[in-house]
Design a protein around this motif. Sequence first.
Motif, short mmCIF file in Angstrom:
data_model
loop_
_atom_site.label_atom_id
_atom_site.label_comp_id
_atom_site.label_asym_id
_atom_site.label_seq_id
_atom_site.Cartn_x
_atom_site.Cartn_y
_atom_site.Cartn_z
N ALA A 183 -5.04 -2.42 5.21
CA ALA A 183 -5.85 -1.63 4.08
C ALA A 183 -4.96 -1.07 2.75
O ALA A 183 -4.51 -0.62 2.96
N GLU A 184 -5.83 -1.11 1.55
CA GLU A 184 -4.43 -1.03 0.26
C GLU A 184 -4.81 0.08 0.19
O GLU A 184 -6.32 0.38 -0.28
N LEU A 185 -3.52 0.64 0.15
CA LEU A 185 -4.30 2.94 -0.29
C LEU A 185 -3.06 3.02 -0.54
O LEU A 185 -1.80 3.86 -0.30
N PRO A 186 -2.65 2.66 -2.14
CA PRO A 186 -1.34 2.91 -2.53
C PRO A 186 -1.22 4.52 -2.63
O PRO A 186 -2.52 4.71 -3.18
N GLY A 187 -0.10 4.67 -3.74
CA GLY A 187 -0.27 6.19 -4.19
C GLY A 187 -0.98 7.19 -3.01
O GLY A 187 -1.17 8.26 -3.58
N MET A 188 -1.23 6.67 -1.54
CA MET A 188 -0.97 7.86 -0.26
C MET A 188 -0.04 8.53 0.18
O MET A 188 0.48 7.85 0.05
N ASP A 189 -0.34 9.74 0.83
CA ASP A 189 0.83 9.44 1.94
C ASP A 189 0.05 9.87 3.59
O ASP A 189 -1.62 9.80 3.40
N ALA A 190 0.74 9.17 4.72
CA ALA A 190 -0.07 9.30 6.06
C ALA A 190 -1.12 10.36 6.20
O ALA A 190 -1.71 10.07 6.56
N LYS A 191 -0.34 11.45 5.89
CA LYS A 191 -1.26 12.13 6.59
C LYS A 191 -2.68 12.86 5.61
O LYS A 191 -3.42 13.30 6.51
N ASP A 192 -3.20 11.99 4.92
CA ASP A 192 -4.29 12.01 4.18
C ASP A 192 -5.24 10.58 4.62
O ASP A 192 -6.04 10.54 4.23
N ILE A 193 -4.45 10.88 5.28
CA ILE A 193 -5.85 8.94 5.84
C ILE A 193 -5.62 9.82 7.54
O ILE A 193 -5.08 9.60 8.33
#
Length: 143
Positions: free
Chosen positions: A53-63
Motif C-alpha cells: 500500500a502506498e502511504l507516503p508521508g506517514m509514520d508507522a505508528k499512524d497505521i
Amino acid sequence: MSLIRWDPFRELNALNERAGRLMGGNWDRELATTTWNPSVDIFENGNEVVLKAELPGMDAKDIEVRLENNVLTLKGERRFEKEAKEENYHRVEREYGVFSRSFSLPAAVNGDKVAAEYKDGILKVILPKKEETKSKPIKIAAA
C-alpha cells in the motif's frame, strides 16, 4: 487494460477548476468532499500473499493493520502539516485524512504468521500460505 478508481466528484472538481480559470478568482481549491483511499497492489506467489500500500508521508505508528475472519483491514490517518499559512497555499492536491480499506483473503492464508513492514512510504504486508494449500508437483507414472 488498466483499472482507474472511479471518483464521483472528479467531474465536479474539474468544473470548479475551469470556473476558477474563467473567473480569474481563487476558485481552484479542491472540494473537501473527496476521500483518500491509498493505492494497493495485492499479488500471490508460491508461498505467500503480499499486499503493498502506498502511504507516503506517514509514520508507522499512524497505521493500523488488522486481520480478522480472513479480512485484512488497513486504517490510519495522514495529517495535513501546515508549513505555511493557509492563505499562502495556491493549491493542495495531496490527500489527507482518515482512511480504511478492507480486503477479503483466501482461506489459504496462515493468520498466525502475518508480518508487516513500512519503509519509504510503502506498507508491505506478507501473509504466508498454509502448508497444506501450497501447490506441489505431482509425478505422473508412465503405464
